[in-house]
Write a protein that holds these residues in place. Structure first.
Motif, PDB file in Angstrom:
ATOM      1  N   ASP A 158      21.044  25.908   0.255  1.00  0.00           N
ATOM      2  CA  ASP A 158      22.229  25.082   0.057  1.00  0.00           C
ATOM      3  C   ASP A 158      22.828  25.453  -1.299  1.00  0.00           C
ATOM      4  OD1 ASP A 158      23.744  22.690  -1.010  1.00  0.00           O
ATOM      5  OD2 ASP A 158      23.241  21.915   0.978  1.00  0.00           O
ATOM      6  N   THR A 159      24.093  25.811  -1.314  1.00  0.00           N
ATOM      7  CA  THR A 159      24.715  26.298  -2.541  1.00  0.00           C
ATOM      8  C   THR A 159      24.936  25.189  -3.566  1.00  0.00           C
ATOM      9  OG1 THR A 159      26.884  26.059  -1.500  1.00  0.00           O
ATOM     10  CG2 THR A 159      25.862  28.239  -1.418  1.00  0.00           C
ATOM     11  N   ILE A 160      24.927  23.925  -3.131  1.00  0.00           N
ATOM     12  CA  ILE A 160      25.143  22.813  -4.061  1.00  0.00           C
ATOM     13  C   ILE A 160      23.817  22.303  -4.628  1.00  0.00           C
ATOM     14  CG2 ILE A 160      26.008  20.461  -4.315  1.00  0.00           C
ATOM     15  CD1 ILE A 160      28.097  21.120  -2.170  1.00  0.00           C
ATOM     16  N   SER A 161      22.877  21.992  -3.734  1.00  0.00           N
ATOM     17  CA  SER A 161      21.589  21.445  -4.182  1.00  0.00           C
ATOM     18  C   SER A 161      20.596  22.526  -4.603  1.00  0.00           C
ATOM     19  CB  SER A 161      20.958  20.607  -3.069  1.00  0.00           C
ATOM     20  OG  SER A 161      20.545  21.431  -1.987  1.00  0.00           O
ATOM     21  N   GLY A 162      20.794  23.733  -4.094  1.00  0.00           N
ATOM     22  CA  GLY A 162      19.860  24.819  -4.365  1.00  0.00           C
ATOM     23  C   GLY A 162      18.600  24.754  -3.530  1.00  0.00           C
ATOM     24  N   GLN A 163      18.537  23.792  -2.600  1.00  0.00           N
ATOM     25  CA  GLN A 163      17.353  23.611  -1.771  1.00  0.00           C
ATOM     26  C   GLN A 163      17.401  24.486  -0.515  1.00  0.00           C
ATOM     27  OE1 GLN A 163      14.709  21.614  -2.882  1.00  0.00           O
ATOM     28  NE2 GLN A 163      16.047  21.743  -4.685  1.00  0.00           N
ATOM     29  N   VAL A 164      16.231  24.721   0.067  1.00  0.00           N
ATOM     30  CA  VAL A 164      16.142  25.525   1.286  1.00  0.00           C
ATOM     31  C   VAL A 164      16.698  24.741   2.469  1.00  0.00           C
ATOM     32  CG1 VAL A 164      14.582  26.695   2.882  1.00  0.00           C
ATOM     33  CG2 VAL A 164      14.110  26.748   0.417  1.00  0.00           C
ATOM     34  N   ARG A 165      17.616  25.346   3.198  1.00  0.00           N
ATOM     35  CA  ARG A 165      18.191  24.748   4.400  1.00  0.00           C
ATOM     36  C   ARG A 165      17.438  25.160   5.650  1.00  0.00           C
ATOM     37  NH1 ARG A 165      22.941  26.524   5.997  1.00  0.00           N
ATOM     38  NH2 ARG A 165      23.581  24.542   6.947  1.00  0.00           N
ATOM     39  N   ALA A 166      16.961  26.423   5.673  1.00  0.00           N
ATOM     40  CA  ALA A 166      16.295  26.925   6.882  1.00  0.00           C
ATOM     41  C   ALA A 166      15.422  28.117   6.536  1.00  0.00           C
ATOM     42  CB  ALA A 166      17.330  27.317   7.930  1.00  0.00           C
ATOM     43  N   ARG A 167      14.338  28.277   7.310  1.00  0.00           N
ATOM     44  CA  ARG A 167      13.468  29.449   7.223  1.00  0.00           C
ATOM     45  C   ARG A 167      13.438  30.079   8.604  1.00  0.00           C
ATOM     46  NH1 ARG A 167      11.017  25.626   3.726  1.00  0.00           N
ATOM     47  NH2 ARG A 167      10.428  26.517   1.677  1.00  0.00           N
ATOM     48  N   VAL A 168      14.040  31.272   8.724  1.00  0.00           N
ATOM     49  CA  VAL A 168      14.219  31.893  10.035  1.00  0.00           C
ATOM     50  C   VAL A 168      13.925  33.392   9.949  1.00  0.00           C
ATOM     51  CG1 VAL A 168      15.931  30.201  10.788  1.00  0.00           C
ATOM     52  CG2 VAL A 168      16.686  32.258   9.589  1.00  0.00           C
ATOM     53  N   THR A 169      14.100  34.055  11.064  1.00  0.00           N
ATOM     54  CA  THR A 169      13.980  35.510  11.082  1.00  0.00           C
ATOM     55  C   THR A 169      15.289  36.109  11.565  1.00  0.00           C
ATOM     56  OG1 THR A 169      12.586  37.381  11.754  1.00  0.00           O
ATOM     57  CG2 THR A 169      13.165  35.788  13.466  1.00  0.00           C
ATOM     58  N   HIS A 170      15.485  37.351  11.223  1.00  0.00           N
ATOM     59  CA  HIS A 170      16.587  38.123  11.800  1.00  0.00           C
ATOM     60  C   HIS A 170      16.047  39.352  12.515  1.00  0.00           C
ATOM     61  CE1 HIS A 170      20.523  39.806  12.442  1.00  0.00           C
ATOM     62  NE2 HIS A 170      20.214  40.898  11.767  1.00  0.00           N
ATOM     63  N   GLN A 171      14.939  39.874  12.056  1.00  0.00           N
ATOM     64  CA  GLN A 171      14.401  41.096  12.641  1.00  0.00           C
ATOM     65  C   GLN A 171      13.004  40.926  13.232  1.00  0.00           C
ATOM     66  OE1 GLN A 171      16.039  43.505   9.023  1.00  0.00           O
ATOM     67  NE2 GLN A 171      15.622  44.998  10.609  1.00  0.00           N
ATOM     68  N   GLY A 172      12.372  39.791  13.015  1.00  0.00           N
ATOM     69  CA  GLY A 172      11.080  39.548  13.634  1.00  0.00           C
ATOM     70  C   GLY A 172      11.235  39.046  15.058  1.00  0.00           C
ATOM     71  N   ILE A 173      10.109  38.883  15.753  1.00  0.00           N
ATOM     72  CA  ILE A 173      10.151  38.426  17.143  1.00  0.00           C
ATOM     73  C   ILE A 173      10.457  36.939  17.226  1.00  0.00           C
ATOM     74  CG2 ILE A 173       7.684  37.912  17.353  1.00  0.00           C
ATOM     75  CD1 ILE A 173       9.884  39.622  20.031  1.00  0.00           C
ATOM     76  N   GLY A 174      10.155  36.176  16.144  1.00  0.00           N
ATOM     77  CA  GLY A 174      10.416  34.745  16.133  1.00  0.00           C
ATOM     78  C   GLY A 174      10.419  34.212  14.720  1.00  0.00           C
ATOM     79  N   ASP A 175      10.973  33.021  14.527  1.00  0.00           N
ATOM     80  CA  ASP A 175      11.100  32.458  13.186  1.00  0.00           C
ATOM     81  C   ASP A 175       9.753  32.282  12.489  1.00  0.00           C
ATOM     82  OD1 ASP A 175      13.827  32.361  13.498  1.00  0.00           O
ATOM     83  OD2 ASP A 175      13.897  30.234  14.016  1.00  0.00           O
ATOM     84  N   GLU A 176       8.699  32.009  13.247  1.00  0.00           N
ATOM     85  CA  GLU A 176       7.388  31.767  12.658  1.00  0.00           C
ATOM     86  C   GLU A 176       6.454  32.978  12.757  1.00  0.00           C
ATOM     87  OE1 GLU A 176       6.634  29.137  10.840  1.00  0.00           O
ATOM     88  OE2 GLU A 176       8.686  28.440  11.188  1.00  0.00           O
ATOM     89  N   SER A 177       6.975  34.096  13.181  1.00  0.00           N
ATOM     90  CA  SER A 177       6.136  35.280  13.326  1.00  0.00           C
ATOM     91  C   SER A 177       6.058  36.057  12.015  1.00  0.00           C
ATOM     92  CB  SER A 177       6.676  36.193  14.438  1.00  0.00           C
ATOM     93  OG  SER A 177       7.868  36.845  14.021  1.00  0.00           O
ATOM     94  N   ALA A 178       5.110  36.981  11.963  1.00  0.00           N
ATOM     95  CA  ALA A 178       4.931  37.834  10.783  1.00  0.00           C
ATOM     96  C   ALA A 178       5.477  39.224  11.111  1.00  0.00           C
ATOM     97  CB  ALA A 178       3.466  37.900  10.381  1.00  0.00           C
ATOM     98  N   TRP A 179       6.735  39.442  10.769  1.00  0.00           N
ATOM     99  CA  TRP A 179       7.387  40.736  10.937  1.00  0.00           C
ATOM    100  C   TRP A 179       6.720  41.719   9.977  1.00  0.00           C
ATOM    101  CZ3 TRP A 179      11.984  42.253   7.619  1.00  0.00           C
ATOM    102  CH2 TRP A 179      12.510  43.493   8.004  1.00  0.00           C
ATOM    103  N   ALA A 180       6.165  42.798  10.513  1.00  0.00           N
ATOM    104  CA  ALA A 180       5.291  43.673   9.731  1.00  0.00           C
ATOM    105  C   ALA A 180       6.001  44.292   8.528  1.00  0.00           C
ATOM    106  CB  ALA A 180       4.714  44.774  10.624  1.00  0.00           C
ATOM    107  N   ARG A 181       7.201  44.796   8.721  1.00  0.00           N
ATOM    108  CA  ARG A 181       7.882  45.431   7.586  1.00  0.00           C
ATOM    109  C   ARG A 181       8.221  44.402   6.511  1.00  0.00           C
ATOM    110  NH1 ARG A 181      13.332  47.413   7.622  1.00  0.00           N
ATOM    111  NH2 ARG A 181      13.256  47.434   9.895  1.00  0.00           N
ATOM    112  N   GLY A 182       8.516  43.172   6.929  1.00  0.00           N
ATOM    113  CA  GLY A 182       8.778  42.118   5.958  1.00  0.00           C
ATOM    114  C   GLY A 182       7.576  41.836   5.077  1.00  0.00           C
TER     115      GLY A 182
END
Length: 396
Positions: free
Chosen positions: A227-251
């Motif tokens: 969040d650009t105002i509070s500086g807090q995390v809005r979301a934890r997701v993936t763009h290149q992994g198989i799922g938001d909670e997965s461990a993308w190897a290159r990451g």
């Protein structure tokens, strides 16, 4: 034309260190002479590639025979230039040095590009490697200017460098774990200029990533949206992994390599602890194949029937050589040696009849766009060469 004396010496040392595993692996290892000959051929494929400022080699599709060429604005351009520098450092062949200078010059205009966080990948992998070869004032100026440009993407309220400018209808301030790899440019800019501003930005970004980007098991998320105002995390997701909670190897590789670099410049133990924890997660994962080359996502539901990622293995192998020098943990060095042994086999090294300017096969690109999945990709070669150089330097 190709001088291989120091090259052969280096690989002889590497093979003494890497014992065979009694045929338990499916891929067939080449003899030392075959590897030297094949790598000489693969290196010459790069040397034979025509100079073109708009055609940095990025990847090759073996099914279609199409070579993916990109301009300097692409985040991978610095790897291609860097590969020539690294081959020169491995072999001493002046032809690669001259080509390295030419490809590096094509990247210089990126020092003005403030639309990307990938300044480190582009500029430091090219100009930074050039500085390892020669003390070049012009190269230092490019790195310093690039650091100033990258610094404009830093948000003091959030404490991070913004990664992407697209997808604004979803993300306010996205930060990807890959961004850790761009901090080396900032640290070096402070060394060059004496201006601590760059160092401080790198440390703040590392601290924010350290606080928010990691799970309790040591793995990392790919994308955090702030969040650009509070500086807090809005979301934890993936763009290149198989799922938001997965461990993308290159990451995971970007995290391990990036925080190892931050420790090098700061000697702050919290970065070392973070790196060790994520490195142990990576190399000891229950889904890690015996040869050390991970599946592209550790949590892919189709394991073992999914692609490996040579680039992830090489990124981590390179980092763990440096990490070994700080920790003396033999498991880190052993993993790096295992990866080198595996990559110098028929399973992963490109055959001599493939004309593309690459060394290794089976890197994995972008799942989100279904692009470069299981292909030769330039950054796989880059970190493989960096691993070879670091092993050589360690033995010397």
């Amino acid at each position: 034309m190709f001088r291989v004396s120091c090259f052969i010496m280096g690989f002889t040392l590497l093979f003494i260190a890497c014992k065979p595993n009694n045929g338990k692996e499916k891929n067939v290892s080449l003899s030392e002479e075959q590897i030297n000959n094949l790598l000489q051929i693969r290196y010459n494929k790069l040397l034979d590639y025509e100079l073109d400022s708009m055609a940095f080699a990025r990847s090759y599709n073996p099914k279609t025979g199409i070579l993916n060429k990109v301009p300097s604005s692409n985040w991978t351009s610095g790897f291609f230039a860097g590969n020539f520098w690294q081959i020169y450092m491995l072999t001493g062949n002046e032809a690669f040095k001259e080509r390295a200078k030419a490809w590096t010059a094509f990247v210089e205009q990126e020092k003005y590009n403030d639309k990307t966080h990938d300044m480190g990948f582009k500029v430091f992998c090219s100009f930074g490697n050039g500085l390892k070869v020669e003390d070049n004032t012009e190269y230092k100026d490019v790195i310093l200017h690039s650091a100033k440009t990258l610094s404009t993407r830093f948000n003091e309220n959030i404490g991070s460098i913004r990664s992407w400018d697209w997808n604004e209808d979803v993300w306010q301030f996205p930060v990807i774990i890959d961004n850790m790899m761009n901090l080396e440019l900032l640290f070096e800019a402070t060394k060059i200029s004496g201006d601590s501003t760059f160092h401080n930005i790198a440390v703040k970004h590392a601290n924010t990533t350290l606080k928010n980007h990691f799970r309790t098991d040591g793995s990392t998320w790919h994308v955090l949206d702030y969040d650009t105002i509070s500086g807090q995390v809005r979301a934890r997701v993936t763009h290149q992994g198989i799922g938001d909670e997965s461990a993308w190897a290159r990451g995971q590789g970007w995290a391990i390599n990036g925080f190892t670099t931050v420790y090098r410049y700061t000697k702050d133990e919290k970065y070392l602890d973070r790196t060790v924890a994520t490195a142990n997660y990576f190399i000891n994962h229950k889904n890690m194949p015996e040869d050390g080359i991970p599946f592209w996502d550790f949590d892919h539901p189709d394991i073992p029937n999914t692609s490996r990622d040579v680039s992830a293995a090489a990124i981590v192998a390179s980092a763990l050589i440096e990490l070994y020098t700080y920790t003396k943990n033999e498991s880190f060095l052993n993993y790096s040696k295992k990866v080198v042994k595996s990559l110098k086999s028929k399973e992963y090294i490109l055959s001599e009849d493939i004309e593309a300017p690459f060394i290794l096969d089976h890197s994995f690109g972008d799942w989100s766009q279904k692009l470069e999945m299981d292909e030769p990709i330039v950054y796989g070669d880059y970190y493989f060469l960096q691993t070879l150089l670091r092993l050589r330097d360690l033995k010397e």
